[in-house]
Design an enzyme around this catalytic site. Structure first.
Site, PDB file in Angstrom:
ATOM      1  N   GLU A  29       0.969  -1.166   0.132  1.00 60.33           N
ATOM      2  CA  GLU A  29      -0.157  -0.101   0.090  1.00 60.33           C
ATOM      3  C   GLU A  29       0.747   1.227  -0.033  1.00 60.33           C
ATOM      4  O   GLU A  29       0.728   2.236   0.788  1.00 60.33           O
ATOM      5  CB  GLU A  29      -0.975  -0.279   1.230  1.00 60.33           C
ATOM      6  CG  GLU A  29      -1.942  -1.187   1.010  1.00 60.33           C
ATOM      7  CD  GLU A  29      -3.019  -1.303   2.258  1.00 60.33           C
ATOM      8  OE1 GLU A  29      -3.216  -0.447   2.851  1.00 60.33           O
ATOM      9  OE2 GLU A  29      -3.524  -2.550   2.295  1.00 60.33           O
ATOM     10  N   HIS A  77     -17.125 -10.465   6.926  1.00 59.52           N
ATOM     11  CA  HIS A  77     -16.053  -9.792   6.856  1.00 59.52           C
ATOM     12  C   HIS A  77     -15.195 -10.628   8.111  1.00 59.52           C
ATOM     13  O   HIS A  77     -15.692 -10.818   9.252  1.00 59.52           O
ATOM     14  CB  HIS A  77     -16.240  -8.240   7.587  1.00 59.52           C
ATOM     15  CG  HIS A  77     -15.014  -7.700   7.411  1.00 59.52           C
ATOM     16  ND1 HIS A  77     -14.726  -6.711   8.558  1.00 59.52           N
ATOM     17  CD2 HIS A  77     -13.983  -7.449   6.612  1.00 59.52           C
ATOM     18  CE1 HIS A  77     -13.576  -6.292   8.264  1.00 59.52           C
ATOM     19  NE2 HIS A  77     -12.951  -6.690   6.997  1.00 59.52           N
ATOM     20  N   HIS A  78     -13.735 -10.719   7.580  1.00 56.23           N
ATOM     21  CA  HIS A  78     -12.891 -11.709   8.642  1.00 56.23           C
ATOM     22  C   HIS A  78     -11.715 -10.751   8.617  1.00 56.23           C
ATOM     23  O   HIS A  78     -10.728 -10.800   7.707  1.00 56.23           O
ATOM     24  CB  HIS A  78     -12.602 -12.844   8.049  1.00 56.23           C
ATOM     25  CG  HIS A  78     -13.448 -13.939   7.942  1.00 56.23           C
ATOM     26  ND1 HIS A  78     -13.586 -15.047   7.451  1.00 56.23           N
ATOM     27  CD2 HIS A  78     -14.821 -14.075   8.774  1.00 56.23           C
ATOM     28  CE1 HIS A  78     -14.575 -15.775   7.780  1.00 56.23           C
ATOM     29  NE2 HIS A  78     -15.142 -15.216   8.745  1.00 56.23           N
ATOM     30  N   GLU A  79     -11.680  -9.734   9.404  1.00 57.31           N
ATOM     31  CA  GLU A  79     -10.513  -8.890   9.652  1.00 57.31           C
ATOM     32  C   GLU A  79      -9.651  -9.821  10.718  1.00 57.31           C
ATOM     33  O   GLU A  79     -10.283 -10.093  11.882  1.00 57.31           O
ATOM     34  CB  GLU A  79     -10.758  -7.494  10.340  1.00 57.31           C
ATOM     35  CG  GLU A  79      -9.631  -6.683  10.727  1.00 57.31           C
ATOM     36  CD  GLU A  79      -8.546  -6.254   9.889  1.00 57.31           C
ATOM     37  OE1 GLU A  79      -8.909  -5.778   8.948  1.00 57.31           O
ATOM     38  OE2 GLU A  79      -7.245  -6.994   9.956  1.00 57.31           O
ATOM     39  N   HIS A 139      -7.985  -8.393   1.554  1.00 61.31           N
ATOM     40  CA  HIS A 139      -7.495  -7.248   1.723  1.00 61.31           C
ATOM     41  C   HIS A 139      -6.017  -7.480   2.502  1.00 61.31           C
ATOM     42  O   HIS A 139      -5.870  -8.392   3.131  1.00 61.31           O
ATOM     43  CB  HIS A 139      -8.079  -6.221   2.659  1.00 61.31           C
ATOM     44  CG  HIS A 139      -9.093  -5.488   1.710  1.00 61.31           C
ATOM     45  ND1 HIS A 139      -9.165  -3.946   1.656  1.00 61.31           N
ATOM     46  CD2 HIS A 139     -10.024  -5.629   0.670  1.00 61.31           C
ATOM     47  CE1 HIS A 139     -10.199  -3.608   0.815  1.00 61.31           C
ATOM     48  NE2 HIS A 139     -10.510  -4.443   0.208  1.00 61.31           N
ATOM     49  N   GLU A 140      -5.070  -6.468   2.420  1.00 59.83           N
ATOM     50  CA  GLU A 140      -3.672  -6.810   2.756  1.00 59.83           C
ATOM     51  C   GLU A 140      -3.211  -8.198   2.486  1.00 59.83           C
ATOM     52  O   GLU A 140      -2.843  -9.088   3.153  1.00 59.83           O
ATOM     53  CB  GLU A 140      -3.424  -6.667   4.437  1.00 59.83           C
ATOM     54  CG  GLU A 140      -3.614  -5.165   4.866  1.00 59.83           C
ATOM     55  CD  GLU A 140      -5.201  -5.175   4.909  1.00 59.83           C
ATOM     56  OE1 GLU A 140      -5.920  -5.607   5.507  1.00 59.83           O
ATOM     57  OE2 GLU A 140      -5.743  -3.864   4.308  1.00 59.83           O
ATOM     58  N   GLU A 144      -7.209  -6.473  -2.435  1.00 61.04           N
ATOM     59  CA  GLU A 144      -6.745  -5.028  -2.517  1.00 61.04           C
ATOM     60  C   GLU A 144      -5.326  -5.144  -3.024  1.00 61.04           C
ATOM     61  O   GLU A 144      -4.986  -5.342  -4.091  1.00 61.04           O
ATOM     62  CB  GLU A 144      -6.901  -4.472  -1.245  1.00 61.04           C
ATOM     63  CG  GLU A 144      -6.588  -3.092  -1.002  1.00 61.04           C
ATOM     64  CD  GLU A 144      -6.376  -2.881   0.647  1.00 61.04           C
ATOM     65  OE1 GLU A 144      -5.871  -3.704   1.400  1.00 61.04           O
ATOM     66  OE2 GLU A 144      -6.906  -1.701   0.801  1.00 61.04           O
ATOM     67  N   GLU A 165      -9.330   4.015   0.239  1.00 59.32           N
ATOM     68  CA  GLU A 165      -9.623   4.594   1.668  1.00 59.32           C
ATOM     69  C   GLU A 165      -8.539   5.557   2.389  1.00 59.32           C
ATOM     70  O   GLU A 165      -8.572   6.299   3.253  1.00 59.32           O
ATOM     71  CB  GLU A 165      -9.402   3.122   2.732  1.00 59.32           C
ATOM     72  CG  GLU A 165      -8.089   2.515   2.629  1.00 59.32           C
ATOM     73  CD  GLU A 165      -8.433   0.808   3.040  1.00 59.32           C
ATOM     74  OE1 GLU A 165      -9.294   0.289   2.995  1.00 59.32           O
ATOM     75  OE2 GLU A 165      -7.238   0.617   3.721  1.00 59.32           O
TER      76      GLU A 165
HETATM   77  C1  NOJ Z   1      -8.243  -2.500   6.048  1.00 58.47           C
HETATM   78  C2  NOJ Z   1      -8.908  -2.755   4.782  1.00 58.47           C
HETATM   79  O1  NOJ Z   1      -8.408  -2.308   3.495  1.00 58.47           O
HETATM   80  C3  NOJ Z   1     -10.115  -1.554   4.910  1.00 58.47           C
HETATM   81  O2  NOJ Z   1     -10.751  -1.726   3.752  1.00 58.47           O
HETATM   82  C4  NOJ Z   1     -10.919  -2.425   6.168  1.00 58.47           C
HETATM   83  O3  NOJ Z   1     -11.833  -1.598   6.365  1.00 58.47           O
HETATM   84  C5  NOJ Z   1      -9.924  -1.911   7.462  1.00 58.47           C
HETATM   85  N1  NOJ Z   1      -8.959  -2.945   7.132  1.00 58.47           N
HETATM   86  C6  NOJ Z   1     -10.559  -2.876   8.525  1.00 58.47           C
HETATM   87  O4  NOJ Z   1     -10.660  -4.205   8.199  1.00 58.47           O
HETATM   88 CA    CA Z   2      -5.821  -1.922   3.378  1.00 62.03          CA
END
Ligand code: NOJ
Ligand code: CA
Length: 713
Positions: A182, A406-408, A476-477, A495, A501
């Site tokens: 990023e 969503h799986h953060e 993402h990441e 991503e 963002e």
């Molecule tokens: C980074 C992600 O790129 C973003 O889209 C997301 O909202 C946040 N992490 C939280 O998971």
């Molecule tokens: Ca990101």
């Protein structure tokens, strides 16, 4: 469809080899292979010391000069020199395959396949095969180590793959960060790359740039003669991600793999193959984008059931958190993912024909999602008390809108890896068929990097577990895109770049950013960039915030949600991004109240996300690009044209439109006084009737764009 042509048969080639290489003397006659239309030419040779090497030409012009190959191991001698050639085999392949979603429906897969088997002339007599696939638009090659007595379990300490450049090309790069992609791109000569200067980026939750002279791929360059070259990799499987180290004196790039904690790069056991090392070559910038080299170098689809895989547009409880309007967790009383808010987004999606609603922050643990106390905070199954997941999913079903889960992980991959099967099964049981994953933060356990072999395997496991549970993945990441979407079409987008963002909370994406992405990151595959911000200065609303508010009052406030931030494009450019930046899932990223009643929103409602075909009409890296794509399910076409801070004025021939059809063109263009910073909201809508062969004038404001919907009549 499959049409295999054996162009050269083993016999012919081997006889040439035997004729040219008296045993023991190492005088191997180089092998030349031409691409199917003879655009590119590959030369394979052995050096005097028996080291394998190659050269690549575009129409008699050298593009990659003599470059050498080899592997270094921990506990055994390198596989690098003293080779003799056992066999050379060349065959021509010509086939076409179809995909459920993509920039085009059909993909031509025409190449010459050169297979070389090598054997050490030393007592060890170890074996190594090299495989080269030469297309008209590029080359892919890889190491293939067969099962053998002298080589079993290995630890690769270094891959010695070279790409020797023919000059000090102009290039567009991000640093060879082992943790994240990023970064903003920098334009510089190859000799002036300074990745070390990109360290200490305050906006990145994790970053590690060990080599000040390395870049991440795709690494795109332009020669003085205007030839465009991009180096990347395809089918990154059970291996470490590759960065490119730049030897600035010799203008040579070499593979620099992301390491395990002990410095090992790859742990493998014969038989194994490396990912394909890819070199895309095009006489113009747009040709890089039209190339299918990366997907072609991946295995065909492995999934039996594709029924749940659906390209779609989506909205989400997302931008409001990035603006600080609401939060992921319940702290501060501004929780975004409430049942009520989710229903509001579902209503909005249903009213506008969008397929999905992403809901972030519905599961407990978000109070600590960044910082030092991230271990074990998520189980990905427990909802906050103000969110009823069953009610929300049922409401979505009623309205024909699916929920995107969503799986953060917050980088706690140890925990996620152990629980992902349950977490995916949980979504499957609830009837959720898409998930966005996230890997913000340094990893737990801390011994790994995001782009190392351990994580490459983790990311793949997630895609496979998701497929087992009929779930699409938007990572993402992530690890970089290397075309595995061909094999796993549920790997719908990722991503892996500095997305929209960053405009909400960093120093922002400058106007040229989206002019570099199509020619760099996008060569890997679909991007979840999340276009479509209409409220470009992030202004606060003055009136009542709600679904059916009178929108005349909406942009009047001088106050901003984020006073130090803005989106640096015009409004029309946000629309054009839906066509220029390819993804089978496209978000309408702004808050619903910023779209309600807005005339330009009609373009986002109309634009489709699955394409019959795509073409790049014009483009220069970092400057401008015009892309057209045809809808998979109708005769409609869409055009997106965008520019950096320079205003542009193009004449475009509408040669791409279907013969004999009349089209209603609905043009969304920059207003005469539009400007990305001074007047970004200024736009006009114009309608006209057009047909194939007509000329169209396209004017783009500084930092502007234009989006056109060609509706077949
Ligand atoms: C980074 C992600 O790129 C973003 O889209 C997301 O909202 C946040 N992490 C939280 O998971
Ligand atoms: Ca990101």
């Amino acid at each position: 469809m499959k049409n295999l042509i054996k162009a050269f048969i083993l016999l012919g080639m081997t006889s040439m080899y035997w004729a040219c290489q008296p045993s023991g003397e190492g005088a191997f006659e180089p092998v030349t292979v031409k691409s199917p239309s003879e655009t590119l030419e590959l030369n394979f040779f052995l050096s005097e010391s028996g080291r394998p090497g190659y050269m690549l030409y575009l129409k008699n012009q050298v593009v990659i000069d003599s470059s050498f190959l080899g592997l270094e191991f921990k506990n055994s001698a390198p596989l690098m020199e003293n080779f003799e050639v056992l066999t050379v085999d060349i065959e021509g392949i010509s086939e076409t395959w179809e995909r459920k979603w993509g920039e085009t429906r059909e993909v031509k897969n025409d190449y010459k396949h050169l297979k070389v088997s090598l054997k050490e002339k030393t007592a060890d007599a170890r074996l190594l095969n090299l495989s080269f696939k030469l297309y008209d638009d590029g080359l892919g090659f890889r190491y293939e180590a067969p099962e053998q007595n002298g080589l079993g379990e290995v630890e690769i300490m270094d891959e010695k793959t070279e790409f020797k450049l023919t000059g000090d090309h102009m290039s567009w790069w991000i640093p060879g960060d082992w943790e994240i992609y990023e970064h903003l791109y920098t334009k510089s000569l190859v000799s002036e790359v300074d990745a070390g200067a990109k360290r200490n980026n305050e906006f990145l939750a994790q970053t590690y740039i060990p080599d000040p002279d390395a870049v991440n791929t795709p690494y795109t360059m332009k020669t003085e003669d205007g030839i465009h070259i991009s180096i990347h990799e395809a089918n990154l499987t059970d291996y470490a991600g590759m960065t490119l180290h730049i030897d600035k004196e010799n203008l040579t790039l070499s593979s620099a793999l992301v390491a395990w904690e002990d410095g090992t790069k790859v742990k493998a056991k014969t038989p194994f193959v490396s990912p394909w090392r890819t070199i895309q070559v095009s006489p113009n910038a747009g040709g890089l984008i039209e190339s299918n080299l990366i997907v072609n170098l991946n295995e065909p689809n492995k999934l039996d059931d594709l029924s749940y895989i659906e390209p779609m547009k989506y909205v989400g409880i997302w931008w409001e958190m990035h603006l600080g309007v609401s939060s992921w967790g319940m702290e501060g009383g501004k929780h975004g993912a409430t049942t009520e808010n989710a229903k509001r987004y579902i209503d909005f999606a249903a009213e506008n024909g969008f397929g999905g609603v992403l809901i972030e922050g519905w599961n407990t643990g978000w109070e600590q999602w960044v910082g030092d106390e991230r271990e074990g905070i998520f189980d990905w199954q427990t909802p906050y008390p103000d969110f009823d997941i069953d009610e929300v999913v049922a409401y979505g079903k009623e309205k024909d809108v699916q929920i995107i889960g969503h799986h953060e992980t917050s980088g706690d991959v140890g925990n996620y890896d152990a629980m992902v099967e349950d977490a995916m099964a949980f979504y499957n049981e609830k009837g959720i068929h898409a998930v966005k994953t996230g890997y913000v933060g340094t990893l737990i356990p801390p011994t790994h990097y995001h782009h190392g072999q351990w994580m490459v395997n983790h990311y793949r496991k997630v895609v496979e577990v998701a497929a087992k549970n009929k779930i699409m993945v938007n990572a993402h990441e992530p690890i970089k895109a290397t075309g595995i979407r061909r094999t796993y079409p549920n790997m719908i987008a990722r991503e892996g770049l500095r997305g929209q963002e960053f405009n909400a909370w960093s120093d922002g994406n400058p106007p040229e950013h989206t002019l570099i992405i199509p020619f760099t990151r996008m060569l890997g595959g679909p991007i979840d960039f999340t276009p479509g911000i209409f409220n470009l200065k992030l202004s606060k609303l003055t009136g009542k915030v709600g679904m059916h508010e009178d929108r005349d009052t909406m942009f009047e406030s001088e106050e901003s949600y984020k006073p130090d931030n803005q989106v640096s494009t015009t409004l029309a450019k946000q629309l054009a991004l839906y066509v220029v930046l390819y993804s089978p899932i496209q978000m309408a990223a702004d808050l619903p109240q910023h779209y309600e009643g807005h005339p330009a929103f009609q373009f986002i409602r109309d634009v489709v996300v699955n394409w019959e075909t795509s073409k790049i009409i014009n483009g220069e890296v970092g400057e401008y690009i015009t892309t057209v794509r045809k809808d998979r399910d109708s005769d409609d076409w869409f055009l997106g044209s965008i520019t950096n801070i320079e205003p542009r004025d193009f004449e475009i021939a509408l040669d791409f439109l279907d013969e004999g059809k009349a089209y209603q063109a609905i043009v969304y263009k920059d207003g005469a006084d539009a400007h990305w910073d001074d007047n970004p909201q200024s736009y006009e809508i114009e309608e006209m009737e057009v047909k194939k062969g007509d000329q169209l004038n396209i004017k783009l404001a500084p930092g502007g764009g234009q989006a056109i919907y060609f509706k077949a009549k």
